[in-house]
Design a protein around this motif. Sequence first.
Motif, PDB file in Angstrom:
ATOM      1  N   ILE A  41      42.915  40.049  30.440  1.00 42.11           N
ATOM      2  CA  ILE A  41      42.080  40.047  31.643  1.00 42.11           C
ATOM      3  C   ILE A  41      40.610  39.881  31.277  1.00 42.11           C
ATOM      4  O   ILE A  41      39.860  39.166  31.965  1.00 42.11           O
ATOM      5  CB  ILE A  41      42.329  41.340  32.447  1.00 42.11           C
ATOM      6  CG1 ILE A  41      43.739  41.295  33.050  1.00 42.11           C
ATOM      7  CG2 ILE A  41      41.279  41.534  33.531  1.00 42.11           C
ATOM      8  CD1 ILE A  41      44.195  42.597  33.671  1.00 42.11           C
ATOM      9  N   TYR A  42      40.183  40.498  30.194  1.00 40.44           N
ATOM     10  CA  TYR A  42      38.792  40.342  29.745  1.00 40.44           C
ATOM     11  C   TYR A  42      38.468  38.875  29.484  1.00 40.44           C
ATOM     12  O   TYR A  42      37.401  38.382  29.890  1.00 40.44           O
ATOM     13  CB  TYR A  42      38.541  41.155  28.476  1.00 40.44           C
ATOM     14  CG  TYR A  42      37.284  40.730  27.765  1.00 40.44           C
ATOM     15  CD1 TYR A  42      36.028  41.139  28.210  1.00 40.44           C
ATOM     16  CD2 TYR A  42      37.335  39.866  26.676  1.00 40.44           C
ATOM     17  CE1 TYR A  42      34.866  40.708  27.582  1.00 40.44           C
ATOM     18  CE2 TYR A  42      36.183  39.432  26.047  1.00 40.44           C
ATOM     19  CZ  TYR A  42      34.951  39.863  26.496  1.00 40.44           C
ATOM     20  OH  TYR A  42      33.807  39.426  25.882  1.00 40.44           O
ATOM     21  N   GLU A  96      51.219  46.834  38.519  1.00 40.10           N
ATOM     22  CA  GLU A  96      50.062  46.562  39.383  1.00 40.10           C
ATOM     23  C   GLU A  96      48.946  45.867  38.606  1.00 40.10           C
ATOM     24  O   GLU A  96      48.259  44.977  39.121  1.00 40.10           O
ATOM     25  CB  GLU A  96      49.547  47.871  39.988  1.00 40.10           C
ATOM     26  CG  GLU A  96      50.474  48.484  41.034  1.00 40.10           C
ATOM     27  CD  GLU A  96      50.024  49.873  41.452  1.00 40.10           C
ATOM     28  OE1 GLU A  96      48.943  50.317  40.992  1.00 40.10           O
ATOM     29  OE2 GLU A  96      50.742  50.515  42.237  1.00 40.10           O
ATOM     30  N   ILE A  97      48.767  46.273  37.353  1.00 40.29           N
ATOM     31  CA  ILE A  97      47.721  45.647  36.534  1.00 40.29           C
ATOM     32  C   ILE A  97      48.110  44.219  36.173  1.00 40.29           C
ATOM     33  O   ILE A  97      47.267  43.317  36.163  1.00 40.29           O
ATOM     34  CB  ILE A  97      47.447  46.508  35.287  1.00 40.29           C
ATOM     35  CG1 ILE A  97      46.810  47.836  35.714  1.00 40.29           C
ATOM     36  CG2 ILE A  97      46.513  45.771  34.316  1.00 40.29           C
ATOM     37  CD1 ILE A  97      46.687  48.858  34.606  1.00 40.29           C
ATOM     38  N   PHE A  98      49.393  43.998  35.876  1.00 38.81           N
ATOM     39  CA  PHE A  98      49.853  42.617  35.665  1.00 38.81           C
ATOM     40  C   PHE A  98      49.524  41.759  36.889  1.00 38.81           C
ATOM     41  O   PHE A  98      49.054  40.624  36.764  1.00 38.81           O
ATOM     42  CB  PHE A  98      51.366  42.597  35.422  1.00 38.81           C
ATOM     43  CG  PHE A  98      51.771  42.679  33.976  1.00 38.81           C
ATOM     44  CD1 PHE A  98      51.600  41.595  33.124  1.00 38.81           C
ATOM     45  CD2 PHE A  98      52.349  43.835  33.474  1.00 38.81           C
ATOM     46  CE1 PHE A  98      51.992  41.658  31.793  1.00 38.81           C
ATOM     47  CE2 PHE A  98      52.739  43.917  32.141  1.00 38.81           C
ATOM     48  CZ  PHE A  98      52.563  42.824  31.298  1.00 38.81           C
ATOM     49  N   ALA A  99      49.784  42.288  38.078  1.00 38.08           N
ATOM     50  CA  ALA A  99      49.517  41.539  39.314  1.00 38.08           C
ATOM     51  C   ALA A  99      48.024  41.277  39.485  1.00 38.08           C
ATOM     52  O   ALA A  99      47.605  40.194  39.915  1.00 38.08           O
ATOM     53  CB  ALA A  99      50.066  42.308  40.519  1.00 38.08           C
ATOM     54  N   ALA A 100      47.202  42.261  39.123  1.00 35.82           N
ATOM     55  CA  ALA A 100      45.750  42.072  39.203  1.00 35.82           C
ATOM     56  C   ALA A 100      45.305  40.976  38.246  1.00 35.82           C
ATOM     57  O   ALA A 100      44.402  40.183  38.564  1.00 35.82           O
ATOM     58  CB  ALA A 100      45.034  43.381  38.879  1.00 35.82           C
ATOM     59  N   VAL A 142      40.548  47.041  38.028  1.00 29.19           N
ATOM     60  CA  VAL A 142      41.455  47.076  36.871  1.00 29.19           C
ATOM     61  C   VAL A 142      40.966  48.070  35.832  1.00 29.19           C
ATOM     62  O   VAL A 142      41.752  48.866  35.294  1.00 29.19           O
ATOM     63  CB  VAL A 142      41.594  45.670  36.250  1.00 29.19           C
ATOM     64  CG1 VAL A 142      42.219  45.758  34.857  1.00 29.19           C
ATOM     65  CG2 VAL A 142      42.457  44.788  37.136  1.00 29.19           C
ATOM     66  N   HIS A 143      39.666  48.046  35.529  1.00 35.27           N
ATOM     67  CA  HIS A 143      39.134  48.975  34.531  1.00 35.27           C
ATOM     68  C   HIS A 143      39.320  50.424  34.978  1.00 35.27           C
ATOM     69  O   HIS A 143      39.652  51.296  34.161  1.00 35.27           O
ATOM     70  CB  HIS A 143      37.656  48.682  34.275  1.00 35.27           C
ATOM     71  CG  HIS A 143      37.435  47.488  33.405  1.00 35.27           C
ATOM     72  ND1 HIS A 143      37.984  47.375  32.149  1.00 35.27           N
ATOM     73  CD2 HIS A 143      36.720  46.355  33.601  1.00 35.27           C
ATOM     74  CE1 HIS A 143      37.631  46.224  31.612  1.00 35.27           C
ATOM     75  NE2 HIS A 143      36.870  45.588  32.474  1.00 35.27           N
TER      76      HIS A 143
END
Length: 297
Positions: A272-273, A205-209, A239-240
């Motif tokens: 992501i950052y 899910e985080i990869f997708a975000a 995400v965080h």
Amino acid sequence: MSRQPWQRPLASTQQGRDATRAQVVEAIDRTAPETKGELAETVGISKQYLSELLQELKSEDIVRKGYVVNDAAVYTETPGISRLHGEEIGEEAADRGPAVLALLERLEAVTTSQYEAARTAFEGGEPEQSADTLESLANERYSAVISELKSYTLTTDWPGNRVAADLATIATNLEIVGDRACFIADVVAERPAPGAGVITDRLEEIFAAGDRINDLFSAVLFDADTSAYPELRSEEATVHRDLDELFELVTAYDMDLFGYLVTVTRALERAIYYWADAAELAVQLQTGVGPDHALTW
């Protein structure tokens, strides 16, 4: 993260009073002087002459109290490259902005491919090209952006080189995303993929975000769609929150799997950052003001 503009002779193409004004503004921007005497010494002029120039600059809202440069004035007054999409400036068309954007878009395409390759590897698939295989192409495209920007700074006085430095930071951020993707791919290659479960699902899910955040960053920079920025920040906040929850969950696993998951998660977090940081700069380049002010328009 630290943003250091390229150093070069101050105001090399301007003459007389205009050159000195540019020196004063650039010295403030680079050195953040605490006193008028310190600023006068840096520029190499008398305090009296400095006071006269500061009065002018403050009246034009280029410099504010406490020796702070007004970023909005920096981007508004910069010819050429700050008009990223080629609007007319006097009788000259700003052709450098679109040229740099085209190079940045090519760089973004390959670093996104690296990210997708790392994601595929994490999910147990075989990407057409691995993140590591794409690294030489990413380096080549990054060098092309930096070369174009260096050429610009050699022929343009401050604040044009300040804008170029921000574009260089965006390019560097994208290159770092590619590096983080390579790191994730290397970590994944060293051990079998963990069994399907809540941790793997949450990481996917985080990869997708990350994909969505990259798309929103691209909309801001390449399409001048600054309305995408609030959505990006909302995605980033989610995400965080998800990352915080994920770190609590991974503590339940054995040390070997824990180390693997934490390493992948941290690398993903940094990628992501850097996209979010680049988006903030993109808003400023497109609007002339920082995101907090741009979003109130």
